[in-house]
Design an enzyme around this catalytic site. Structure first.
Site, PDB file in Angstrom:
ATOM      1  N   HIS A   7       0.868  -1.084  -0.008  1.00  0.00           N
ATOM      2  CA  HIS A   7      -0.180   0.061  -0.198  1.00  0.00           C
ATOM      3  C   HIS A   7       0.865   1.329   0.013  1.00  0.00           C
ATOM      4  O   HIS A   7       1.358   1.945   1.146  1.00  0.00           O
ATOM      5  CB  HIS A   7      -0.948  -0.102   1.197  1.00  0.00           C
ATOM      6  CG  HIS A   7      -2.083   1.028   1.292  1.00  0.00           C
ATOM      7  ND1 HIS A   7      -3.163   0.926   1.968  1.00  0.00           N
ATOM      8  CD2 HIS A   7      -2.193   2.036   0.601  1.00  0.00           C
ATOM      9  CE1 HIS A   7      -3.850   1.991   1.556  1.00  0.00           C
ATOM     10  NE2 HIS A   7      -3.181   2.726   0.809  1.00  0.00           N
TER      11      HIS A   7
ATOM     12  N   PHE B 176       3.153   6.415  -5.081  1.00  0.00           N
ATOM     13  CA  PHE B 176       4.266   6.903  -5.615  1.00  0.00           C
ATOM     14  C   PHE B 176       3.906   8.309  -6.487  1.00  0.00           C
ATOM     15  O   PHE B 176       4.871   8.811  -7.233  1.00  0.00           O
ATOM     16  CB  PHE B 176       4.856   6.001  -6.445  1.00  0.00           C
ATOM     17  CG  PHE B 176       5.961   5.181  -5.541  1.00  0.00           C
ATOM     18  CD1 PHE B 176       5.821   5.153  -4.094  1.00  0.00           C
ATOM     19  CD2 PHE B 176       6.682   4.099  -5.939  1.00  0.00           C
ATOM     20  CE1 PHE B 176       6.474   4.471  -3.266  1.00  0.00           C
ATOM     21  CE2 PHE B 176       7.517   3.338  -5.226  1.00  0.00           C
ATOM     22  CZ  PHE B 176       7.488   3.442  -3.817  1.00  0.00           C
TER      23      PHE B 176
ATOM     24  N   HIS C 268     -11.184   0.930   0.743  1.00  0.00           N
ATOM     25  CA  HIS C 268     -10.720   2.074   1.595  1.00  0.00           C
ATOM     26  C   HIS C 268     -12.269   2.375   2.180  1.00  0.00           C
ATOM     27  O   HIS C 268     -13.082   2.661   1.488  1.00  0.00           O
ATOM     28  CB  HIS C 268     -10.332   3.399   0.738  1.00  0.00           C
ATOM     29  CG  HIS C 268     -10.148   4.419   1.693  1.00  0.00           C
ATOM     30  ND1 HIS C 268      -9.108   5.218   1.785  1.00  0.00           N
ATOM     31  CD2 HIS C 268     -11.040   5.074   2.296  1.00  0.00           C
ATOM     32  CE1 HIS C 268      -9.057   6.568   2.138  1.00  0.00           C
ATOM     33  NE2 HIS C 268     -10.410   6.287   2.960  1.00  0.00           N
TER      34      HIS C 268
ATOM     35  N   ASP D  24       0.875   2.889   3.752  1.00  0.00           N
ATOM     36  CA  ASP D  24       0.130   3.771   3.003  1.00  0.00           C
ATOM     37  C   ASP D  24       0.909   5.101   2.996  1.00  0.00           C
ATOM     38  O   ASP D  24       0.507   6.224   3.360  1.00  0.00           O
ATOM     39  CB  ASP D  24      -1.128   4.164   3.963  1.00  0.00           C
ATOM     40  CG  ASP D  24      -2.438   4.994   3.203  1.00  0.00           C
ATOM     41  OD1 ASP D  24      -2.127   5.115   1.905  1.00  0.00           O
ATOM     42  OD2 ASP D  24      -3.088   5.710   3.960  1.00  0.00           O
TER      43      ASP D  24
END
Length: 421
Positions: free
Chosen positions: A60, A63, A178, A304
């Site tokens: 997770h 980038f 999510h 994350d």
């Protein structure tokens, strides 16, 4: 050939835990513990006093490439990952354009191959992240998508989610979710509670997460899909996942280092640097998350990693975006707040950062085995360091200035040293 000698080798996949040597040749592990005297090596790494483990796996990360490369790009993200001991990462699909098509997926995977680590990518569940029309799961997975997620945006239509799970089950790919229902959220990024009241900030209540997790756990049970609950943040959410697992659902869960390390009070100290979706919540929630890690209700630790520019985070609580970087502090936070705090053994921590994330995404990673790619992290469990500079393009971390234990000394990917302290 490379020789790693005298290291304390821990491999959660096989259960190996002992002081031994590892030989690497042509990118692969050729021996563990049974090297022949007299072999010639191009490099010898003396790992005495250090832990040698599989390269870490983070399922997770963001980038920000394409579309938001002023925050991070695939090259700088990979450098941050290597510095944190990670040899494999999975990028999320909330780029610009969204990774809902073959061209964008191919762009990310091609740029990933140019880095010294393994950069994989998930693809979007819904076209344009609109939560209405599903993407072409078959084509995207055939082109190399590691999994499916609309991370950053919750899927609100239960019928869309059920159909997505059904199709993901047919393809045997994980779908990661999510879980925040915006109907309950006054303002995102900070827990709705004592701190938000003190700051006169509406906040995001834990129930916004819990109602969606309850729904999706039952849909997972109904469809048989492998479902991953991302960045779980509250105690009741952990209990919902635990119950679904007992019922037989193939439900997995991630915890981030910020959610097992911090409480909502950090917002009073760090401001927007501690603003994240879902929010960091109470001490009771933190302890329940740790219990979930201990009993394997939460199988995975994932960062994350969410870079933002300094200018964006300087806008104040109301206007600053949510998110924080995490690749370069993740291992040390696990060691400091889980292992040294007496909650997890080192083997158990590493399992959640290597073998389990690799298992979720069906990866050829997360293990030390003869014949397998030589993806390895070598670290000093006891070395203390203060969080300061980052390899990431961003520096939006609430952990800056904190003293942590556990320092990465070498990261090796495909037999090449890609980071050295």
């Amino acid at each position: 050939m490379i020789l790693i000698k005298n290291g304390y080798v821990i491999d959660p996949k096989s259960g190996l835990e002992k002081t031994t040597d590892i030989e690497i040749e042509e990118g692969r592990i050729v021996s563990i513990g049974d090297r022949k005297p007299g072999d010639a090596y191009e490099r010898v790494i003396d790992a005495k006093g250090l832990i040698v483990a599989p390269g870490l796996v983070d399922v997770h990360v963001h980038f920000r490439d394409p579309g938001f490369t002023y925050k991070e790009d695939i090259a700088t993200g990979a450098a941050a990952a290597a510095a944190g001991g990670f040899t494999t990462v999975v990028c999320m699909a909330n780029t610009k354009p969204v990774i809902d098509n073959l061209d964008t997926l191919t762009y990310v995977l091609d740029k990933g191959r140019a880095t010294p680590i393994h950069v994989l990518s998930a693809a979007a569940v819904s076209k344009g992240f609109k939560g209405q029309e599903l993407t072409n799961f078959e084509a995207l997975t055939e082109a190399g998508a590691a999994g499916l997620t609309d991370d950053g945006i919750p899927l609100r239509d239960p019928l869309v989610v059920r159909e997505a799970m059904r199709r993901a089950k047919e393809l045997d790919i994980p779908i990661s979710l999510h879980e925040e229902d915006p109907a309950f959220i006054a303002s995102s990024g900070i827990n709705q509670g004592a701190v938000s009241e003190k700051l006169h900030f509406g906040g995001a209540p834990a129930v916004s997460e819990q109602v969606m997790i309850a729904r999706d756990c039952m849909l997972a049970l109904d469809t048989g899909a492998r479902v991953n609950i991302q960045h779980i943040s509250s105690g009741p959410s952990v209990e919902l996942v635990r119950t679904a697992q007992k019922l037989g659902a193939d439900v997995w869960a991630e915890s981030t280092p910020q959610h097992f390390s911090l409480t909502e009070e950090i917002v009073l100290e760090k401001g927007a640097l501690a603003k994240v979706n879902p929010p960091i919540r109470t001490e009771a929630d933190r302890l329940d998350i740790i219990e979930g890690l201990k009993d394997d209700t939460i199988q995975i630790i994932a960062t994350d990693h969410a870079p933002h520019s300094e200018e964006e985070k300087a806008r104040g609580l109301e206007k600053a975006p949510s998110g924080m970087i995490g690749l370069e502090t993740s291992l040390a936070l696990g060691i400091t707040n889980l292992v040294h705090a007496g909650h997890l053994s080192m083997m158990h921590l590493l399992e959640k950062m290597t073998a389990k994330p690799a298992e979720l995404y069906h990866m050829n990673a997360g293990a030390l085995k003869v014949g397998k790619p030589a993806d390895i992290v070598i670290f000093d469990e006891h070395e203390e360091w203060t969080v300061t500079d980052f390899k990431s393009k961003a520096c939006n971390s609430p952990f800056t200035g904190m003293k942590l234990s556990g320092r990465v000394k070498y990261t090796i990917c495909d037999g090449e040293v890609v980071y050295e302290d």
